[in-house]
Design a protein around this motif. Sequence first.
Motif, short mmCIF file in Angstrom:
data_model
loop_
_atom_site.label_atom_id
_atom_site.label_comp_id
_atom_site.label_asym_id
_atom_site.label_seq_id
_atom_site.Cartn_x
_atom_site.Cartn_y
_atom_site.Cartn_z
N VAL A 17 0.86 -1.18 0.00
CA VAL A 17 0.00 0.00 0.00
C VAL A 17 0.90 1.24 0.00
CG1 VAL A 17 -0.18 0.04 2.53
CG2 VAL A 17 -1.96 1.12 1.15
N PHE A 35 -7.07 1.47 7.77
CA PHE A 35 -6.72 0.45 6.80
C PHE A 35 -6.11 -0.77 7.49
CE2 PHE A 35 -3.62 -1.63 4.10
CZ PHE A 35 -4.30 -1.82 2.92
N TYR A 72 2.79 -6.52 5.74
CA TYR A 72 2.25 -5.26 5.24
C TYR A 72 3.41 -4.38 4.81
CZ TYR A 72 -2.02 -6.55 7.84
OH TYR A 72 -3.14 -7.19 8.34
N CYS A 90 -1.79 -5.82 -4.20
CA CYS A 90 -1.45 -4.40 -4.31
C CYS A 90 -2.73 -3.58 -4.30
CB CYS A 90 -0.68 -4.15 -5.61
SG CYS A 90 0.74 -5.26 -5.85
N ASP A 138 -4.94 0.25 -2.74
CA ASP A 138 -4.87 1.66 -2.36
C ASP A 138 -5.04 1.83 -0.86
OD1 ASP A 138 -4.44 2.42 -4.95
OD2 ASP A 138 -6.33 3.54 -5.17
N ALA A 139 -4.52 2.93 -0.34
CA ALA A 139 -4.56 3.19 1.10
C ALA A 139 -5.89 3.77 1.57
CB ALA A 139 -3.44 4.14 1.50
#
Length: 291
Positions: A52, A65, A81, A141, A143-144
Motif C-alpha cells: 500500500v 486500513f 504489510y 497491491c 490503495d490506502a
Amino acid sequence: MVYTKPHIFKPLRTDVLTVTPWLAPIIWEGTFNVDILNEQFRQRNTTVGLTVFAIKKYVVFLQQFLETAETYFMVGHRVKYYIFTDRPEAVPNITLKEGREIIPIRVQNYPRWQEISMRRMEMLNHYAQQRFISEVDFLVCVDADMRFSDHVGVEILSTVFGTIHPSFYAAERQAFTYERRPTSKAYIPQDEGDFYYIGAFFGGTVAEVYKLTEKCHKDIMADKNKSIEAVWQEESHLNKYFVYHKPTKILSPEYLWDNSLGNPKFLKKKRFLAVPKNHAAIRNKRNSNLK
C-alpha cells in the motif's frame, strides 16, 4: 472436512458471470468454500505481501486500513504489510496477530499526485526483484484510502489477478475509459478489451507481478519521453496489460466497492470499501483541511 457436496446441475450462482471465455474464475460470494481453500494454502505454507502507498497526507488512512485488515484480510495466514511512504515515522503501531508484520519502506515524494500514481509500478517492480521474491509467495497491491469490511482471503490468490471496476461492471466496451489515443502505449482499440479493471486492487505471484509492473513501467516511461500521460495513469496501462496478458482470476466488484454506487441485488458482500474523502484536500499539500 465436512462440507456440502457440489452438484453438476446446481450451479452456486446463476445471476452473474462466474467464468471468463479464457476459463478464469470470477470470484463472487457463493462460488467458493473458504475452509477448503484455507486448508490448501496452509499446506503450501503461504505468506502474502500486502502493498500500500501512503504518500503525503495519505498516511491518515493507514490506521483504519491496517486495523480493518487485521480483522478481515487473510485471517489465519502469514502477512507482511509493506507500507510505501515518505513518512515512515507516521505509520501507526497497531497490535498484530501472530505471523503478521508491518514493514515501512521509505520512498521519494513527487509534487504531482499523478506522478506518484504512475511511479507505483516502478517501485513495485524494483522491490519485487530486490526483496519480495525472497519474503512472500503472493503480492496483493491495493490503495490506502480504503477499509476492509468483510472477509478477503486466499480465494483471491492466483498467478495474476485483477478486479472489475465498480463503476463499469455492466458497461459495454465503448463506455470503458481506456486510453484511446494511438500515440500512447496504453492505447486499446474500440473493439478490444474484456472488462475495465481498477488500479486499486491487483496482484499475483511475485514473479508475475514483477512482469506486470515491468511492462507497465516501461510503457509509462516511453509515454513520458513523448510528453504523453495516459488518461488514468497506471490504471490505463494495467488495463492494456490485461487485454494481452489475461488474468488467471478476476475479483468481482465485491472486492472493491464504493457505497455511493448504491446496493445492487447481485452484490452479496462489500468486502473492501472506498473511504469518503475530499480529494482536493488530500492531494494538495498546501491544504490541511481533511474531510
